[in-house]
Design a protein around this motif. Structure first.
Motif, mmCIF file in Angstrom:
data_model
loop_
_atom_site.group_PDB
_atom_site.id
_atom_site.type_symbol
_atom_site.label_atom_id
_atom_site.label_comp_id
_atom_site.label_asym_id
_atom_site.label_seq_id
_atom_site.Cartn_x
_atom_site.Cartn_y
_atom_site.Cartn_z
ATOM 1 N N GLY A 125 0.810 -1.223 0.000
ATOM 2 C CA GLY A 125 0.000 0.000 0.000
ATOM 3 C C GLY A 125 0.839 1.267 0.000
ATOM 4 N N ALA A 126 1.793 1.346 0.899
ATOM 5 C CA ALA A 126 2.618 2.554 1.003
ATOM 6 C C ALA A 126 3.530 2.718 -0.220
ATOM 7 N N SER A 127 3.990 1.625 -0.786
ATOM 8 C CA SER A 127 4.850 1.712 -1.970
ATOM 9 C C SER A 127 4.087 2.218 -3.188
ATOM 10 N N ILE A 128 2.876 1.708 -3.382
ATOM 11 C CA ILE A 128 2.060 2.192 -4.506
ATOM 12 C C ILE A 128 1.764 3.674 -4.326
ATOM 13 N N TYR A 129 1.388 4.068 -3.110
ATOM 14 C CA TYR A 129 1.100 5.487 -2.865
ATOM 15 C C TYR A 129 2.350 6.336 -3.106
ATOM 16 N N THR A 130 3.477 5.879 -2.617
ATOM 17 C CA THR A 130 4.729 6.624 -2.793
ATOM 18 C C THR A 130 5.040 6.795 -4.271
ATOM 19 N N GLY A 147 2.832 14.192 4.589
ATOM 20 C CA GLY A 147 2.133 14.461 5.828
ATOM 21 C C GLY A 147 2.381 13.381 6.863
ATOM 22 N N TYR A 148 1.818 13.586 8.048
ATOM 23 C CA TYR A 148 2.086 12.649 9.140
ATOM 24 C C TYR A 148 1.496 11.269 8.878
ATOM 25 N N SER A 149 0.419 11.160 8.130
ATOM 26 C CA SER A 149 -0.155 9.846 7.838
ATOM 27 C C SER A 149 0.797 9.004 6.996
ATOM 28 N N PHE A 150 1.418 9.642 6.028
ATOM 29 C CA PHE A 150 2.389 8.971 5.171
ATOM 30 C C PHE A 150 3.578 8.475 6.002
ATOM 31 N N ILE A 151 4.063 9.332 6.888
ATOM 32 C CA ILE A 151 5.201 8.976 7.739
ATOM 33 C C ILE A 151 4.813 7.868 8.720
ATOM 34 N N LEU A 152 3.608 7.959 9.295
ATOM 35 C CA LEU A 152 3.134 6.909 10.206
ATOM 36 C C LEU A 152 3.018 5.560 9.505
ATOM 37 N N ALA A 153 2.608 5.567 8.248
ATOM 38 C CA ALA A 153 2.496 4.310 7.505
ATOM 39 C C ALA A 153 3.853 3.629 7.406
ATOM 40 N N TRP A 154 4.901 4.406 7.142
ATOM 41 C CA TRP A 154 6.235 3.815 7.035
ATOM 42 C C TRP A 154 6.796 3.426 8.406
ATOM 43 N N ILE A 155 6.424 4.140 9.454
ATOM 44 C CA ILE A 155 6.823 3.732 10.809
ATOM 45 C C ILE A 155 6.142 2.408 11.163
ATOM 46 N N CYS A 156 4.863 2.275 10.818
ATOM 47 C CA CYS A 156 4.142 1.018 11.062
ATOM 48 C C CYS A 156 4.757 -0.121 10.260
#
Length: 173
Positions: A125-130, A147-156
């Protein structure tokens, strides 16, 4: 003859480790909910607009639709982020179940495998969005940043991998 006097130092370390993993797992579930729900994956540099997986926000009004909301790639990102939440919650439930029912000496394989599936869902999910959406202008061509949601996704993503590997390595003592 209290409980504390019967707990060996090795058992105490194991309890602290299990408690730490449990807390990080719960934090990961909460962060996954936040990053998936909040429309703050990309933020305008001026700070007045943002976009997420579900829509756009402008001056605090989050009723805007994404110009690319019809694209299959965005729907794929949405689906994989929702799946990551589901697998993370299921993994946590399995861990708690295994903690109280599993025999000593066994490993938390099912919890670890489920968490690694969560990790893969976040990765996709995060790779496609990126790749497709992270560098697009937010609203009306405004310059933007993550934004913080994008950063939180990669932290998760990182936390779910670490938790999954720890579950696979960990033995119930």
């Amino acid at each position: 003859n209290s409980l504390c006097s019967r707990v060996t130092p090795k058992q105490a370390r194991m309890l602290v480790l299990l408690a730490g993993i449990f807390v990080v797992h719960i934090a990961t579930v909460i962060m996954l909910f936040v990053c998936t729900i909040a429309n703050v994956w990309v933020v305008a540099n001026a700070g007045n607009a943002s976009a997420g997986l579900w829509g756009t926000c402008f001056l605090g009004n989050c009723n805007g639709t994404l110009s690319y909301s019809h694209e299959d790639a965005l729907k794929t990102v949405q689906a994989f982020m929702i799946l990551s939440i589901i697998f993370s919650v299921v993994s946590l439930a399995i861990f708690v179940f295994q903690l109280f029912t599993m025999e000593k000496g066994n490993r938390f394989f099912l919890s670890g495998a489920t968490m690694l599936v969560c990790w893969l869902c976040i990765l996709v999910g995060a790779s496609i969005y990126t790749n497709l959406y992270a560098n697009r202008p937010v609203v009306g061509g405004l310059e933007s940043h993550h934004g913080y949601s994008f950063i939180l996704a990669w932290i998760c993503f990182c936390f779910s991998f670490i938790i999954g590997i720890l579950y696979l390595v960990l033995r119930k003592k």
